[in-house]
Scaffold this active site. Structure first.
Site, PDB file in Angstrom:
ATOM      1  N   ASP A 496       0.083   0.879   3.532  1.00 14.47           N
ATOM      2  CA  ASP A 496       0.285   0.353   4.889  1.00 14.47           C
ATOM      3  C   ASP A 496      -0.713   0.965   5.876  1.00 14.47           C
ATOM      4  O   ASP A 496      -0.755   2.180   6.063  1.00 14.47           O
ATOM      5  CB  ASP A 496       1.719   0.657   5.322  1.00 14.47           C
ATOM      6  CG  ASP A 496       2.072   0.084   6.676  1.00 14.47           C
ATOM      7  OD1 ASP A 496       1.241  -0.616   7.266  1.00 14.47           O
ATOM      8  OD2 ASP A 496       3.199   0.333   7.131  1.00 14.47           O
ATOM      9  N   TRP A 498      -0.901  -0.778   9.033  1.00 14.96           N
ATOM     10  CA  TRP A 498      -0.563  -1.633  10.174  1.00 14.96           C
ATOM     11  C   TRP A 498       0.654  -1.113  10.955  1.00 14.96           C
ATOM     12  O   TRP A 498       1.112  -1.781  11.864  1.00 14.96           O
ATOM     13  CB  TRP A 498      -0.282  -3.053   9.681  1.00 14.96           C
ATOM     14  CG  TRP A 498      -1.438  -3.666   8.966  1.00 14.96           C
ATOM     15  CD1 TRP A 498      -2.461  -4.393   9.522  1.00 14.96           C
ATOM     16  CD2 TRP A 498      -1.703  -3.615   7.554  1.00 14.96           C
ATOM     17  NE1 TRP A 498      -3.346  -4.784   8.543  1.00 14.96           N
ATOM     18  CE2 TRP A 498      -2.912  -4.324   7.316  1.00 14.96           C
ATOM     19  CE3 TRP A 498      -1.061  -3.032   6.464  1.00 14.96           C
ATOM     20  CZ2 TRP A 498      -3.476  -4.476   6.059  1.00 14.96           C
ATOM     21  CZ3 TRP A 498      -1.614  -3.178   5.206  1.00 14.96           C
ATOM     22  CH2 TRP A 498      -2.806  -3.887   5.004  1.00 14.96           C
ATOM     23  N   ASP A 499       1.187   0.027  10.580  1.00 10.29           N
ATOM     24  CA  ASP A 499       2.408   0.566  11.190  1.00 10.29           C
ATOM     25  C   ASP A 499       3.583  -0.384  10.987  1.00 10.29           C
ATOM     26  O   ASP A 499       4.397  -0.602  11.875  1.00 10.29           O
ATOM     27  CB  ASP A 499       2.201   0.850  12.681  1.00 10.29           C
ATOM     28  CG  ASP A 499       3.257   1.793  13.233  1.00 10.29           C
ATOM     29  OD1 ASP A 499       3.972   2.414  12.435  1.00 10.29           O
ATOM     30  OD2 ASP A 499       3.375   1.906  14.460  1.00 10.29           O
ATOM     31  N   TYR A 500       3.674  -0.964   9.799  1.00 10.30           N
ATOM     32  CA  TYR A 500       4.807  -1.811   9.428  1.00 10.30           C
ATOM     33  C   TYR A 500       5.944  -0.957   8.856  1.00 10.30           C
ATOM     34  O   TYR A 500       6.691  -1.400   7.993  1.00 10.30           O
ATOM     35  CB  TYR A 500       4.382  -2.843   8.392  1.00 10.30           C
ATOM     36  CG  TYR A 500       3.630  -4.033   8.935  1.00 10.30           C
ATOM     37  CD1 TYR A 500       3.987  -4.618  10.145  1.00 10.30           C
ATOM     38  CD2 TYR A 500       2.566  -4.592   8.231  1.00 10.30           C
ATOM     39  CE1 TYR A 500       3.302  -5.715  10.637  1.00 10.30           C
ATOM     40  CE2 TYR A 500       1.879  -5.699   8.718  1.00 10.30           C
ATOM     41  CZ  TYR A 500       2.250  -6.253   9.920  1.00 10.30           C
ATOM     42  OH  TYR A 500       1.575  -7.346  10.408  1.00 10.30           O
ATOM     43  N   ASP A 501       6.045   0.297   9.318  1.00 11.27           N
ATOM     44  CA  ASP A 501       7.059   1.193   8.782  1.00 11.27           C
ATOM     45  C   ASP A 501       8.455   0.582   8.874  1.00 11.27           C
ATOM     46  O   ASP A 501       8.722  -0.278   9.687  1.00 11.27           O
ATOM     47  CB  ASP A 501       7.014   2.541   9.499  1.00 11.27           C
ATOM     48  CG  ASP A 501       7.171   2.411  11.012  1.00 11.27           C
ATOM     49  OD1 ASP A 501       6.915   1.324  11.541  1.00 11.27           O
ATOM     50  OD2 ASP A 501       7.540   3.403  11.647  1.00 11.27           O
TER      51      ASP A 501
END
Length: 835
Positions: A496, A498-501
């Site tokens: 990741d 994209w900070d799709y945490d």
């Protein structure tokens, strides 16, 4: 005999005199127009109107040329030509100027239909300004060279008014509402959910998500669709926890209180713990946390507290029942549920220092914002890390603590996979490992706790991550609560950047596997809008997931993963991918700006990779899809309800030298300025070659997002069939508008939202979350709003419901959110039926 007399004089535009006399036999025709100066009130409008149209022409020509150069639409340059001709001819008082404008208007309608079809929001920017200009033009028609009669002019004006009124009226219609096509399911998934907290009283809300499965579903049904219109405020309580300096406000109280027996328990934005009377909201006791403003990370938020009944301290003694909380200054606190006094047998007089083992850090670099679950006598502690600051930020270690004494039990440190102990003297847990910051869910029967994981620090540069970190980043990890050993990992984004945490708490349910056998399962919502259904014993997907090719990036030494997972069996809780056609604005002026911005920003879909030397778009964004509010699940009917946001972000990797020139440093750097650049929207990402610039894709002047509405929606999904039952925009324009001016209009434009829904057996969905400061009730059967109330501040928190002395109440925190731009306050509002 024919006699003709004619004469004419001309004095320029607006002056004309002709007289002709024809006589032939018995036929006489007379036409006369006396030479008079123009005195009509609308005469003065002609040339100012021409100037406005000229300005629009120039904007279209320059902007349209830039758009064509970027590979975009030719409409604006072609329109500029007609607008220029219209402006010139109107300046000369020529009727042909009106004809040019009319031709453009007709062509724009055809172009709008071609680009957007019947999409109402797509018509607004393309025709709004032209409609207004056309309306003004209709008023001046009698003052042009071929004078249109007042009657005809009024006809055109009436048509313009009708068009404008139609557009305005349609704005109050709910666009994007998908109605149910038949009756909703009214039975549970076969054999499902027989083990949800047996013995939990219907009137209690004992966990953050109401029960240990985090369903956010209450069996209460005193309030239903037939009587919800009678819902009134029962009491309002104020916590007194407010920022001292509004200019540097970071408040976002996201509390969902719990109710156990005859008490309500909650935490304030800075972690004071309160017990309230359920009937009146009166404060019974308060425990002061000692958190100060310097401890606040990005946001002052406490989402909730945990109720625990001791198995070792006898009933009637101090701390037989306890309230547990994790704080912004990294303390694990236990207080007596009856008195609010610290538990002397827990830690150091009721406190455990969670900074232990994290190494050198500064206040705010790590913090707890979510309630810690207790599973089989073990408190599971997770915390957030300020992950935009530096690569070697504090560890994201997950730890287990004894629920009775606060003693250390185990640690899961990703980069120490075989070591469950504490670090030795002078050592620390592994720096920069993925953290889990949202609310956890556990299965006591299986002895597992489920961790929605975030990223390693930093978010947007992955070259320095270890294979162990990459394996668990943006995943759900199941840990054994007694040992801390991982049982399984399911990853929702590979490598990741994209900070799709994972921001949502997972919800537990029972669900059929591929053979049709009912198995313990979980719902996993994501910021991507993808929803995964997993076997909670094994982590295997129970629905179809495809690994699809993903684009590569150009960051030196930092390649992207070749594929990414897509949950193809579940409806996507996100808007479709962006296109130039879906760029938006109130007028064509700002829409053109957004189209240019879009075309000049690299975008190839959800996994547009970071790159060096340019900007790229991330959509639905780190605050998009389903975030920490999570979903609600009705086990009696097998229906899931979730809300989501669509907020595109424009991002850029910033070279280190540029960051230092701007004074952007990590918050633990002595040069850091807490009130300077880079605190919000940028990250120093020290210890790496690049920082990150992250700003919403919006117009800087009006502060309106560039993507087309709705910006937020709520959806109900039939988990029997995995089909959408209904969907609607969430949020109105009443407290929002251009230039941050509240319009007061109830137009359901759908706003970005934070906070989740709850469902009741009365057939209602309650939700605030949106930036219009409304709490609303939605009829589960239709998806229609059947009740709403204006909160005293922003409602960026999930509501709850409880029963006390035979009355059902609905409770909502109204504390606002600094990032969402809603008013900050400290209100807790309770509702009940007035009779």
């Amino acid at each position: 005999m024919t006699d003709e007399i004619s004469w004419a004089t001309s004095g320029g535009p607006g002056r004309h005199s002709v007289c002709r006399h024809y006589a032939s036999s018995n036929i006489v025709e007379i036409e006369m127009s006396l030479e008079q100066p123009r005195k009509a009130w609308s005469t003065w409008l002609v040339r100012p109107l021409a100037v406005l149209i000229l300005f629009l022409s120039i904007w279209f020509f320059i902007g349209g040329g830039m758009l064509i150069a970027a590979g975009g639409s030719w409409y604006y340059v072609l329109a500029a030509m007609l607008l220029l001709a219209s402006a010139v001819q109107l300046w000369r008082y020529r009727t042909s100027g009106a004809w040019c404008f009319g031709a453009l208007y007709a062509a724009t309608i055809l172009w709008t239909i071609w680009e957007t079809g019947a999409d109402y929001w797509g018509w607004i920017p393309r025709l709004s300004l032209l409609t207004v200009l056309g309306l003004i033009l209709s008023l001046v028609l009698p003052n042009l060279d071929r004078r249109t009669s007042r009657k005809v002019s009024l006809g055109y004006t009436g048509a313009g008014v009708a068009i404008f009124a139609t557009f305005f009226g349609l704005s109050f219609v709910t666009h994007g509402y998908v109605a149910p096509t038949g009756p909703l399911p009214n039975s549970p998934i076969a054999g499902a959910d027989s083990d949800i907290d047996a013995g939990l009283p219907d009137g209690d809300w004992s966990h953050y998500g109401r029960d240990s499965h985090a369903t956010r579903y209450s069996p209460l049904k005193q309030i239903d669709a037939s009587n919800v219109s009678g819902l009134k405020r029962a009491w309002v309580m104020r916590t007194g926890d407010l920022p001292k300096d509004p200019a540097h406000n970071k408040w976002a109280p996201q509390t969902t209180p719990i109710k156990v027996g005859d008490a309500i328990y909650m935490c304030t934005a800075t972690n004071d713990i309160l017990r309230l009377d359920p009937a009146t909201g009166k404060e019974v006791w308060r425990y002061k946390s000692g958190v100060v403003e310097g401890d606040i990370p990005y946001t002052a938020a406490c989402r909730g507290v945990t109720y625990y009944q001791s198995t070792q301290t006898p009933a009637g003694e101090v701390c037989h029942t306890r309230i547990l909380e994790g704080t912004l200054n990294m303390k694990l606190i236990a207080v007596d549920a009856e008195t609010g006094k610290a538990c002397p047998q827990f830690g150091n007089n009721g406190r455990v220092d969670l900074f232990a083992g994290l190494g050198k850090t500064v206040p705010g670099m790590a913090a707890m914002t979510s309630p810690p679950p207790v599973v089989n006598g073990v408190i599971i502690e997770n915390h957030q890390v300020m992950d935009g600051q530096r690569r070697w930020a504090p560890s994201g270690v997950i730890r287990g603590w004894d629920a009775e004494t606060g003693a250390f039990r185990w640690a899961w440190d990703v980069n120490r996979p075989n070591d469950r102990g504490e670090p030795g003297p002078g050592e620390s847990y592994s720096k920069g490992t993925p953290n889990s910051w949202t609310t956890l869910t556990a299965d006591a029967k299986m002895g597992l706790v489920y961790l929605p994981m975030g990223n390693s620090t930093v978010d947007y540069y992955t070259a320095m991550r270890t294979p162990e970190e990459n394996a668990v980043s943006t995943s759900v990890v199941a840990l054994d609560v007694q040992t801390g050993n991982p049982r399984w990992v399911y990853q929702t984004v590979h490598k990741d950047a994209w900070d799709y945490d994972m921001g949502s708490q997972v919800t537990l349910l029972d669900y059929p596997d591929q053979s049709g056998k009912i198995v313990p399962a979980m719902i996993v919502p994501t910021k991507r809008g993808q929803t995964f259904i997993l076997d909670r014993a094994t982590g295997k997907s129970l629905t179809k997931v495809e690994e699809r090719p993903a684009p590569a990036g150009n960051v030196p030494g930092d390649p992207r993963a070749p594929t990414q997972p897509w949950s193809v069996d579940m409806p996507r809780m996100s808007a479709p991918d962006l296109t130039e056609k879906t760029m938006w604005g109130i007028t064509p002026l700002d829409q053109l700006y957004c189209r240019i911005k879009f075309r000049n920003t690299r975008y190839v879909g959800e996994f547009t990779p970071p790159g060096v030397g340019d900007h790229w778009l991330v959509f639905p964004g780190y605050n998009g899809g389903n975030d920490w509010g999570s979903v609600a699940y009705d086990p009696a009917r097998g229906i899931m309800v979730g809300n989501y946001s669509n907020t595109p972000l424009r991002e850029r990797l910033v070279p280190r030298a540029e960051l230092e020139a701007k004074g952007i440093y990590a918050m633990d750097n002595p040069k850091f300025n807490p009130n300077g650049p880079g605190v919000e929207g940028n990250g120093a990402q020290e210890d790496t070659p690049y920082g990150i610039e992250t700003i919403p894709l919006m117009l800087p002047l009006t502060n309106m997002l560039c993507n087309e509405p709705p910006y937020g929606k709520i959806v109900a999904i039939d988990m029997h069939t995995r089909k959408t039952l209904w969907e609607r925009p969430l949020g109105t324009a009443r407290a929002n508008g251009p230039f941050n001016i509240a319009t007061g209009m109830p137009m359901e434009i759908g706003t970005p939202n934070n906070g989740g829904p709850m469902i009741t057996a009365g057939g209602l969905v309650f939700i605030a979350a949106a930036t219009d400061n409304l709490l609303r009730a939605i009829d589960m059967s239709t998806g229609k709003v059947v009740w709403k109330d204006v909160l005293p501040a922003g409602g960026q928190a999930t509501p709850m419901t409880y029963e006390y002395k035979g009355k059902q109440y609905v409770l909502q925190m109204a504390g606002g959110h600094h990032m969402m731009g809603t008013p900050t306050a400290d209100y807790l509002v309770a509702y009940t039926l007035d009779k």
